[in-house]
Design a protein around this motif. Structure first.
Motif, mmCIF file in Angstrom:
data_model
loop_
_atom_site.group_PDB
_atom_site.id
_atom_site.type_symbol
_atom_site.label_atom_id
_atom_site.label_comp_id
_atom_site.label_asym_id
_atom_site.label_seq_id
_atom_site.Cartn_x
_atom_site.Cartn_y
_atom_site.Cartn_z
ATOM 1 N N UNK A 166 16.419 -15.924 -25.205
ATOM 2 C CA UNK A 166 15.763 -16.841 -24.818
ATOM 3 C C UNK A 166 14.263 -16.970 -24.977
ATOM 4 N N UNK A 167 13.990 -18.041 -25.437
ATOM 5 C CA UNK A 167 12.778 -18.417 -26.028
ATOM 6 C C UNK A 167 12.202 -19.683 -25.279
ATOM 7 N N UNK A 168 10.852 -19.421 -24.487
ATOM 8 C CA UNK A 168 10.552 -20.656 -23.791
ATOM 9 C C UNK A 168 8.897 -20.689 -23.988
ATOM 10 N N UNK A 169 8.471 -21.766 -24.452
ATOM 11 C CA UNK A 169 7.035 -22.240 -24.724
ATOM 12 C C UNK A 169 6.656 -23.349 -23.959
ATOM 13 N N UNK A 170 5.695 -23.087 -23.097
ATOM 14 C CA UNK A 170 5.433 -24.322 -22.102
ATOM 15 C C UNK A 170 3.938 -24.289 -22.148
ATOM 16 N N UNK A 171 3.308 -25.507 -22.235
ATOM 17 C CA UNK A 171 2.014 -25.688 -22.111
ATOM 18 C C UNK A 171 1.984 -27.065 -20.977
ATOM 19 N N UNK A 172 1.117 -26.717 -19.982
ATOM 20 C CA UNK A 172 1.164 -27.802 -18.993
ATOM 21 C C UNK A 172 -0.106 -27.831 -18.003
ATOM 22 N N UNK A 173 -0.142 -28.844 -17.093
ATOM 23 C CA UNK A 173 -1.618 -29.212 -16.441
ATOM 24 C C UNK A 173 -1.611 -28.219 -15.439
ATOM 25 N N UNK A 174 -1.935 -26.786 -16.027
ATOM 26 C CA UNK A 174 -2.028 -25.840 -14.689
ATOM 27 C C UNK A 174 -3.634 -26.254 -14.150
ATOM 28 N N UNK A 175 -4.348 -26.940 -14.713
ATOM 29 C CA UNK A 175 -5.803 -27.239 -13.918
ATOM 30 C C UNK A 175 -5.217 -28.270 -12.644
ATOM 31 N N UNK A 176 -4.068 -28.587 -12.645
ATOM 32 C CA UNK A 176 -3.745 -29.439 -11.411
ATOM 33 C C UNK A 176 -3.220 -28.325 -10.442
ATOM 34 N N UNK A 177 -1.935 -27.691 -10.781
ATOM 35 C CA UNK A 177 -1.092 -26.543 -10.159
ATOM 36 C C UNK A 177 0.042 -26.163 -11.286
ATOM 37 N N UNK A 178 0.680 -25.265 -10.602
ATOM 38 C CA UNK A 178 1.804 -25.147 -11.460
ATOM 39 C C UNK A 178 3.149 -25.804 -11.419
ATOM 40 N N UNK A 179 2.951 -26.781 -10.492
ATOM 41 C CA UNK A 179 4.510 -27.480 -10.226
ATOM 42 C C UNK A 179 5.230 -28.139 -11.263
ATOM 43 N N UNK A 180 4.172 -28.765 -12.139
ATOM 44 C CA UNK A 180 4.907 -29.735 -13.253
ATOM 45 C C UNK A 180 5.387 -28.476 -14.368
ATOM 46 N N UNK A 181 4.590 -27.580 -14.548
ATOM 47 C CA UNK A 181 5.040 -26.583 -15.718
ATOM 48 C C UNK A 181 6.380 -25.831 -15.275
ATOM 49 N N UNK A 182 6.412 -25.402 -13.968
ATOM 50 C CA UNK A 182 7.508 -24.734 -13.578
ATOM 51 C C UNK A 182 8.806 -25.742 -13.613
ATOM 52 N N UNK A 183 8.665 -26.834 -12.868
ATOM 53 C CA UNK A 183 9.800 -28.101 -12.975
ATOM 54 C C UNK A 183 10.450 -28.384 -14.258
ATOM 55 N N UNK A 184 9.515 -28.731 -15.135
ATOM 56 C CA UNK A 184 9.677 -29.311 -16.363
ATOM 57 C C UNK A 184 10.524 -28.031 -17.260
ATOM 58 N N UNK A 185 9.830 -27.008 -17.141
ATOM 59 C CA UNK A 185 10.657 -25.809 -17.836
ATOM 60 C C UNK A 185 12.035 -25.560 -17.525
ATOM 61 N N UNK A 186 12.335 -25.606 -16.099
ATOM 62 C CA UNK A 186 13.422 -25.415 -15.546
ATOM 63 C C UNK A 186 14.620 -26.641 -15.866
ATOM 64 N N UNK A 187 13.905 -27.819 -15.913
ATOM 65 C CA UNK A 187 14.839 -28.734 -16.454
ATOM 66 C C UNK A 187 15.383 -28.717 -18.017
ATOM 67 N N UNK A 188 14.503 -28.381 -18.860
ATOM 68 C CA UNK A 188 14.640 -28.080 -20.103
ATOM 69 C C UNK A 188 15.473 -26.825 -20.262
ATOM 70 N N UNK A 189 15.456 -25.786 -19.387
ATOM 71 C CA UNK A 189 16.155 -24.567 -19.647
ATOM 72 C C UNK A 189 17.798 -24.860 -19.109
ATOM 73 N N UNK A 190 17.728 -25.918 -18.038
ATOM 74 C CA UNK A 190 19.233 -26.478 -17.655
ATOM 75 C C UNK A 190 19.841 -27.166 -18.810
ATOM 76 N N UNK A 191 19.193 -28.162 -19.383
ATOM 77 C CA UNK A 191 19.582 -28.919 -20.497
ATOM 78 C C UNK A 191 20.027 -28.057 -21.759
ATOM 79 N N UNK A 192 19.230 -27.206 -21.987
ATOM 80 C CA UNK A 192 19.423 -26.115 -23.109
ATOM 81 C C UNK A 192 20.674 -25.221 -22.831
ATOM 82 N N UNK A 193 20.936 -24.851 -21.620
ATOM 83 C CA UNK A 193 22.157 -24.069 -21.122
ATOM 84 C C UNK A 193 23.384 -24.868 -21.390
ATOM 85 N N UNK A 194 23.468 -26.055 -20.928
ATOM 86 C CA UNK A 194 24.339 -27.108 -20.997
ATOM 87 C C UNK A 194 24.646 -27.333 -22.467
#
Length: 197
Positions: free
Chosen positions: A52-80
């Motif tokens: 597993x390789x994951x590289x995410x750059x997100x808007x952490x200056x806002x909070x962690x939500x978008x970073x975690x959510x979008x990584x999880x969406x991409x992980x699900x798509x890659x798994x499928x």
């Protein structure tokens, strides 16, 4: 056969690249900027024996939500994507994992139909470092939506928030590994009476 999925997802909020190999050795390289989430993705790869390789750059200056959510969406798509046409897989997987005082029970069906059932003990600590513990369910929701799997996660008891979340990821890793494994008795067979997964 090499079963590998690779997804790039870019929005105004995040840039995500995920690659997963289902027939790997649990070699993991993750960087999302959210330490505890990285730790959970590491559990997923190592205990699932997924490379597993994951590289995410997100808007952490806002909070962690978008970073975690979008990584999880991409992980699900890659798994499928890595599952391919699902011919010859086991399809179902289940695992119970204890972590000290906590226990997680996970069952998965690589059904082609997204569905999540999730329960945790009430009164969990709201934060683990910068990780909002309410995101655990949202991680699974996002993964399931893109992976198109049915996922049941139940934690009947536990006190420590770190343990409660971590045992879920370990059990998920093992259940996904079991479900995605080729079944030697079902070579060339799609495990569905409908003829589609």
């Amino acid at each position: 056969m090499t079963r590998v999925g690779r997804v790039e997802r870019t929005t105004k909020e995040t840039s995500v690249v995920v690659e997963i190999g289902l027939d790997g050795r649990g070699e993991v390289s993750v960087s999302t900027g959210v330490g505890f989430f990285d730790h959970m993705l590491d559990q997923l790869g190592r205990h699932g024996l997924f490379d597993l390789s994951v590289k995410t750059e997100g808007d952490l200056h806002i909070d962690t939500h978008h970073t975690i959510e979008d990584t999880s969406l991409a992980l699900g798509a890659a798994f499928r994507q890595a599952l391919g046409d699902k011919t010859g897989i086991t399809r179902f997987g289940t695992c119970a994992v204890p972590l000290d005082e906590a226990l997680a029970q996970v069952t998965v069906d690589l059904s082609g139909r997204p569905y999540l059932v999730h329960s945790e003990p009430d009164g969990m600590a709201p934060m683990i470092g910068a990780y909002d513990t309410t995101m655990t369910r949202h991680i699974f929701e996002s993964f399931v939506a893109q992976a198109q799997v049915a996922l049941h996660v139940h934690v009947p008891y536990g006190r420590n928030a770190h343990h409660i979340v971590e045992c879920q990821f370990k059990a998920l890793a093992r259940a996904l590994r079991q479900a995605a494994e080729p079944d030697p008795r079902a070579a060339g067979i799609l495990p569905s009476t409908k003829g589609a997964l």
